[in-house]
Enzyme design. Structure first.
Site, PDB file in Angstrom:
ATOM      1  N   HIS A 168     -10.421  -5.285  -3.319  1.00 30.51           N
ATOM      2  CA  HIS A 168      -9.194  -5.562  -2.876  1.00 30.51           C
ATOM      3  C   HIS A 168      -9.067  -5.814  -1.272  1.00 30.51           C
ATOM      4  O   HIS A 168      -9.981  -5.278  -0.480  1.00 30.51           O
ATOM      5  CB  HIS A 168      -8.017  -4.256  -2.971  1.00 30.51           C
ATOM      6  N   ASN A 201     -13.017  -3.683   2.582  1.00 26.72           N
ATOM      7  CA  ASN A 201     -14.152  -2.777   2.748  1.00 26.72           C
ATOM      8  C   ASN A 201     -14.701  -2.812   1.486  1.00 26.72           C
ATOM      9  O   ASN A 201     -14.444  -2.954   0.365  1.00 26.72           O
ATOM     10  CB  ASN A 201     -13.301  -1.326   2.853  1.00 26.72           C
ATOM     11  N   ASP A 221       0.770  -1.080   0.084  1.00 27.95           N
ATOM     12  CA  ASP A 221       0.012   0.026   0.097  1.00 27.95           C
ATOM     13  C   ASP A 221       0.715   1.298   0.030  1.00 27.95           C
ATOM     14  O   ASP A 221       1.971   1.383   0.791  1.00 27.95           O
ATOM     15  CB  ASP A 221      -1.063  -0.106   1.155  1.00 27.95           C
ATOM     16  N   ILE A 222       0.530   2.194  -0.913  1.00 24.03           N
ATOM     17  CA  ILE A 222       1.317   3.478  -0.973  1.00 24.03           C
ATOM     18  C   ILE A 222       1.332   4.472   0.403  1.00 24.03           C
ATOM     19  O   ILE A 222       1.860   5.183   0.749  1.00 24.03           O
ATOM     20  CB  ILE A 222       1.155   4.261  -2.054  1.00 24.03           C
ATOM     21  N   HIS A 244      -6.809  -5.860   2.316  1.00 25.25           N
ATOM     22  CA  HIS A 244      -5.760  -5.297   2.968  1.00 25.25           C
ATOM     23  C   HIS A 244      -5.203  -6.349   3.605  1.00 25.25           C
ATOM     24  O   HIS A 244      -6.034  -6.990   4.478  1.00 25.25           O
ATOM     25  CB  HIS A 244      -6.284  -4.219   3.826  1.00 25.25           C
ATOM     26  N   GLN A 304     -14.963   1.893   1.260  1.00 20.40           N
ATOM     27  CA  GLN A 304     -14.435   1.358   0.106  1.00 20.40           C
ATOM     28  C   GLN A 304     -13.871   2.435  -0.670  1.00 20.40           C
ATOM     29  O   GLN A 304     -14.858   3.425  -1.463  1.00 20.40           O
ATOM     30  CB  GLN A 304     -15.103   0.601  -0.860  1.00 20.40           C
TER      31      GLN A 304
END
Length: 117
Positions: A100, A87, A30-31, A102, A94
């Protein structure tokens, strides 16, 4: 989907720090990590959210995403446990409209699941 951020990452138009990739699934850092280990696992094929999953076609890739979670968490610094969060929709907060998961963890416990109201 041309304007989907994660579709663009999956097809290589946007770079990502990949930790896993096969023909159906991509996992990357994750960025904006919320924990020392914070990975995103996505199906390469666009699925908007869990609310739009089709049992006939999407169950195999969803199962594989979850089955990879322990391996990815362990290999990336969370061998003693982790949390998987998906989410869904506005209520689930979301932010990217591409399914996706996490994977979050690290050396310390993640903390409570939800804040009590």
């Amino acid at each position: 989907m041309d304007n989907c951020l994660f579709c663009r990452i999956a097809c290589g138009q946007i770079p990502a720090r990949k930790v896993y990739e096969d023909t159906e699934i991509l996992a990357f850092h994750d960025i904006h990590p919320a924990r020392p280990v914070h990975l995103l696992v996505i199906p390469k094929r666009h699925i908007t959210s869990l609310a739009t999953v089709a049992e006939e076609t999407d169950v195999p890739v969803l199962g594989r995403m979850l089955a990879l979670a322990n391996r990815l968490a362990s290999e990336n610094g969370s061998p003693d446990g982790f949390r998987v969060i998906i989410n869904t929709g506005r209520i689930g907060h979301q932010e990217v409209q591409h399914l996706h998961a996490h994977i979050v963890g690290g050396p310390d416990p993640v903390g409570p699941m939800l804040k009590r109201i």
